[in-house]
Structure formats: structure tokens, C-alpha cells
Design a protein around this motif. Structure first.
Motif, PDB file in Angstrom:
ATOM      1  N   ILE A 299      -9.307  -1.603   6.485  1.00  0.00           N
ATOM      2  CA  ILE A 299      -9.662  -0.778   5.228  1.00  0.00           C
ATOM      3  C   ILE A 299     -11.141  -1.278   4.839  1.00  0.00           C
ATOM      4  O   ILE A 299     -11.618  -2.239   5.265  1.00  0.00           O
TER       5      ILE A 299
ATOM      6  N   ASN B 213       0.862  -1.140   0.110  1.00  0.00           N
ATOM      7  CA  ASN B 213       0.117   0.137   0.001  1.00  0.00           C
ATOM      8  C   ASN B 213       0.941   1.159   0.016  1.00  0.00           C
ATOM      9  O   ASN B 213       0.450   2.226   0.681  1.00  0.00           O
TER      10      ASN B 213
ATOM     11  N   GLU C 104      -8.023   3.661   1.098  1.00  0.00           N
ATOM     12  CA  GLU C 104      -8.672   2.599  -0.102  1.00  0.00           C
ATOM     13  C   GLU C 104      -8.864   3.786  -1.214  1.00  0.00           C
ATOM     14  O   GLU C 104      -9.462   4.782  -0.937  1.00  0.00           O
TER      15      GLU C 104
ATOM     16  N   THR D  12     -14.120  -1.746   2.221  1.00  0.00           N
ATOM     17  CA  THR D  12     -13.948  -2.569   0.959  1.00  0.00           C
ATOM     18  C   THR D  12     -15.257  -2.401   0.138  1.00  0.00           C
ATOM     19  O   THR D  12     -15.833  -1.425   0.442  1.00  0.00           O
TER      20      THR D  12
END
Length: 528
Positions: free
Chosen positions: A395, A177, A480, A397
Motif C-alpha cells: 500500500i 480493508n 488507500e 503511505t
């Protein structure tokens, strides 16, 4: 008919132009982590503040990926940490490309290396002979063996993997990431994994890497613009991280020490002739033969309601490190993040032990290591890393952006909230989201928990992308990114992922807009 022929010719010209751009991008990608262009260097004395540091005390094994002075052939090399300017070529290379990443495995006294583009080798440190083990299927930039878990880790620049050093087979753990390419990884052998990235423009940070998820967290700036082939290695006997560094700003390549607490680099000397050194490994010993073996059955349990306490239990060793019956066990020691926090000065050989740590503060990730001690010294550790206290969110989704414009331009984001903490700790939920509109950097702080949000502040037609970062009282979770989507325009995608993949924005209110504007996917949302 003429219009159809004209459109076909325009499309073909665009496709050929973008194919050239794509090929240039492939070359660019190789250059960031591959071999550097030819440069001339003059050695400099990097040692500064020598009263504060001792000379590196290790034997270094590495790989000469490229020597612009043509003094040394490509292949495995040796140097003393106290004098990186003096190189011994062990043998010319036997691989088909340079060895990018490497590590040492003390149990086998073996040097392992991964070839740029794929392939695993063992390298004889006495003569440089290289033995091909197997195809890794993935081109790994760096590898490291963690003695505490018995796992070899590898990075392909974007994600963390486990690597079977007997076959070359690899298994994906998860993404780092980060925006740049992770070029090398190294660890202290007790579960702590570190890495650095390379970039054409940015100053490189030092990262800590979560072995369970692959996620990389910046510790601090190294102060150098790292670029091209290089590697990290950990001196596990002395607890020091080193870099065989190469720079993109003209700084001569050389040996550097990296502070794992801040990321700061200290130079110890240049490699000769501007040599590009990769495949770096430092031999180490786990313990003296008569020292206690590692304890077994270690269990580390943080408070299950988010309290700042940890219960530990283990079985004391009954063998020496060399495998003989243990006759002396003077102490059992517990370390938290390498700091001694508990000593049992009357342990029973082979007996059960337990201790509760009630002094943890603040909430966070902690590594616990338990070692036996006798007159021969400390034995190897059994260790485990756990999150203590309330955990930050994992995170979000299923993040999806869509155009919901009516008379006004509006974008809608939908997502699914995490149901557990980022580190597997006690988790109470999400309390808000930091949302960024990537195109112009506009920031929004949205109270939560919610699963949908509409941006009604858009003023221009275009292609948009957003990032969403969940947070709670413990801190922020991982970021994200949404898909790229048109707002006020229709986006048509042509081609396929195996060849070229373009998006052509078309606004029906503008004549010939479909053939006037063509974006390559990689360009979307980066200032066009």
C-alpha cells in the motif's frame, strides 16, 4: 449581541440533531452484527442436488443467541451436521451477552468462545458449563485456531488479531480493508483463513484472510445477504467450511456449506424456529495416535529473484503423533494448496529432507504442507505460506490530499511509494496507479513511479476524497484512501474525537454559509 445569541442557538440545534443521528448510528452498528429483530420463519428443505453432495458428517457445537419461537433458552447448544433442525440445549447461558465467535482446539479438546462486546470463555461441550478466562479488551465477532502455526486468530469486524486463549490478551495484526463488517472467521488448520461479512444491502462475499497482515481478499459471492449474529466453522477432518448463517432478506437461517474456491453456499437444513446461531465450532482430530508426528524445521524459500520455483527443507519426524518413538515411516508428502505435488517413498526416520518445486505457475500466494505417512495414516502437517514470483506493490503511505486551486479548481495528492511487495515477495517497484475520485467515481490511470499528482478536471466546489491503488507487472496492490478535504472552500473542524466530530464547510463568497451547511464526517463523500 442578538446575532451572537442566534448563532449559538442554531449551533446548539445542529449539535443536538447530529447527536441523535450519532446515537442512531450506534444502534445501526450493533444491529449489523448483533441480534436480529423478531421474525416468524417456516422451515424449508434446503438440500439440493443431493447426488453431488454427502450429508455433513460432524458434531456441531454452537450458541443459541436468539430463538424467536422461545422454544430454547439462550445458551450453548449441540446439533448433528446431518440434522440442524434438531437442537439440544446444553445449558442456559452463564455469560452476560451472547457468544459471538468460537473455535475448537484439538490439542486440548476444548471449545473456546468470545462474548459479544468482549470476554473469552471456555465451554464444556458435555454440559454447557462456561468458564470465564479473561477480558479481551476488544469485542471479537469470530475466532479460529490455526494448528499449523499454533496461533489463535480473532476479528473485531474490521481487523485481525492474535488471541491468547489462556488469558484473553489480544494483539492487533492489521486491517481487513473491507467496507462491511467481518462477522465470522474459520480456517483449515494449515494456514488458510476465511471469513464472511454482513451488510444491510450487499450480497456477502467469502474472503481469504492473510494471517500475516489481516488483509481480506474476496474469493467470490456467497449468493446470500448475510446479516446479524452468525459464525463459521471448518470441518478439518473432511476439509469443508460451514456457516451457521442468518440472512437479512427473509431467508430462514440454517446450516450451509461454503465452497472455499468460489464462495458459493449450499444449504443443508434450517435451524428450528428461525434460531439465530453463533459461537459455532466443530471438533476434529489431527491424526491417529500411531501416525507420524509433524516434521520439524520446515523452511520454504521462494526464488529470491522472482523465479517460479521454491526450495523446501525439513527434518522427518522421529515420534508418533501420540509421542512414542516412531518405528514406521513409509512416505513424506508435500502438498501445494492442498494438492499432492511430491512424494518421498523412502524417507529416513528423523533424517533431513529437501525438495525443489519447479512447477509453480502462475505467480501468487502458495501454501506448502509437509506430512509423514505410515500404516496408521497421515500425520499432522508442518506448513508455510509464501509468495512465489514477482510480488504486487504494498500500500502507498502518507497519502494526503490538499487544495491547490488558483483560478481553476485543482486538488493535489502526495504519497510515499511502497518499498516492498504486499506479501513480502520479490518486488521490482511500482509502475502505475489507479486513482479514483470518490465523489463522482472518476477514474485516472497514472504512470509511475511518482509521488505526486494533480487533478485539474474538477468542475465544482466541494469536499473531495480520493483512493490510490498502486500496480506493477504482477498486479494491483491494496487500496488507500486520502483524507477528506475542501476544494475551493475552507473546511473548519470543531468538536473533538471523544464527543462529536463535525466538519463545517464555509465558502466566503456565500452569505451565512457556515451555518447553512453542516456535514457529519461519516456522510462526507457518499453522495451528498
Amino acid at each position: 449581541m442578538k446575532k451572537l445569541v442566534l448563532f449559538t442557538m442554531v449551533f446548539l440545534l445542529i449539535s443536538l440533531s447530529l447527536f441523535s443521528i450519532a446515537e442512531d448510528q450506534k444502534l445501526l452498528d450493533r444491529q449489523t452484527n448483533g441480534l436480529a429483530p423478531h421474525r416468524e420463519y417456516f422451515n424449508t428443505n434446503k438440500k439440493t442436488d443431493t447426488d453431488q453432495y454427502r450429508d455433513p458428517d460432524f458434531e456441531g457445537y454452537a450458541y443459541n443467541a436468539y430463538d424467536p419461537s422461545s422454544t430454547y433458552a439462550e445458551g450453548p447448544i449441540y446439533f448433528a451436521g446431518s440434522d440442524p433442525s434438531s437442537i439440544t440445549l446444553l445449558a442456559p447461558t452463564q455469560s452476560t451477552d451472547f457468544i459471538a465467535g468460537a473455535c475448537w482446539l484439538a490439542d486440548e479438546e476444548t471449545w473456546y468462545g468470545t462474548q459479544y462486546g468482549g470476554g473469552l470463555y471456555s465451554i464444556d461441550h458435555t454440559n454447557g458449563n462456561m468458564t470465564y478466562i479473561g477480558n479481551t479488551a476488544v469485542g471479537f465477532q469470530g475466532i479460529e485456531y490455526d494448528d499449523a502455526s499454533g496461533i489463535m486468530y480473532a476479528t473485531d469486524g474490521t481487523s485481525l488479531y492474535t488471541l491468547d486463549w489462556t488469558t484473553g490478551a489480544s494483539t492487533l495484526i492489521g486491517s481487513h480493508n473491507i467496507g462491511d463488517t467481518m462477522i465470522g472467521i474459520a480456517g483449515d488448520g494449515e494456514g488458510n483463513l476465511y471469513g464472511v461479512s454482513v451488510s444491510f444491502t450487499a450480497i456477502s462475499p467469502l474472503y481469504s484472510i492473510d494471517p500475516a497482515t489481516g488483509n481480506a481478499t474476496s474469493i467470490g459471492s456467497t449468493g446470500g445477504q448475510l446479516l446479524y449474529a452468525q459464525d463459521l466453522a471448518f470441518d478439518k477432518d473432511n476439509g469443508i467450511l460451514y456457516s451457521a448463517a442468518y440472512f437479512g432478506d427473509g431467508t430462514p437461517p440454517g446450516l450451509y456449506e461454503i465452497d472455499t474456491g468460489t464462495g458459493a453456499m449450499t444449504g443443508w437444513g434450517d435451524f428450528p424456529g428461525g434460531m439465530e446461531v453463533s459461537g459455532f465450532a466443530i471438533p476434529y482430530t489431527l491424526a491417529e495416535p500411531g501416525a507420524p508426528a509433524a516434521p520439524s524445521d520446515l523452511v520454504v524459500l521462494p526464488d529470491d529473484m522472482g523465479g517460479l520455483s521454491v526450495d523446501l527443507s525439513w527434518t522427518n519426524p522421529d515420534l508418533t503423533f501420540d509421542g512414542d518413538p516412531l518405528t514406521e515411516l513409509m512416505e513424506m508428502r508435500v502438498y501445494r494448496n492442498d494438492v499432492l505435488v511430491y512424494t518421498d517413498d523412502s524417507p529416513t526416520i528423523g533424517g533431513a529432507s529437501a525438495w525443489t518445486d519447479n512447477t509453480v505457475s502462475p505467480a501468487g500466494m502458495y501454501n506448502y504442507a509437509v506430512r509423514g505417512y505410515n500404516s496408521d495414516g497421515e500425520g499432522p502437517a508442518a506448513s508455510e505460506e509464501v509468495w512465489v514470483g514477482e510480488d504486487v506493490p504494498n500500500i502507498v503511505t502518507d497519502l494526503l490530499g490538499s487544495d491547490v486551486s488558483t483560478r481553476d479548481l485543482m486538488a493535489q495528492l502526495d504519497w510515499t511509494n511502497p518499498t516492498e511487495g504486499m506479501h513480502g515477495g520479490y518486488f521490482t517497484g511500482v509502475t502505475g496507479y489507479l486513482i479514483e475520485r470518490i465523489n463522482d467515481g472518476a477514474d485516472f490511470d497514472i504512470p509511475g513511479p511518482v509521488t505526486q499528482w494533480v487533478d485539474d478536471t474538477i468542475t465544482e466546489v466541494g469536499i473531495y476524497q480520493y483512493s490510490v491503488t498502486p500496480y506493477n507487472n504482477a498486479g494491483v496492490g491494496p487500496i488507500e484512501f486520502s483524507n477528506q478535504f475542501g476544494v475551493g472552500i475552507t473546511v473548519i473542524e470543531i468538536g473533538n474525537a471523544e464527543t462529536l466530530d463535525y466538519q463545517i464547510p464555509m465558502n466566503i463568497w456565500y452569505q451565512n454559509s457556515m451555518v447553512e451547511v453542516v456535514y457529519q464526517k461519516e456522510w462526507i463523500g457518499v453522495g451528498m
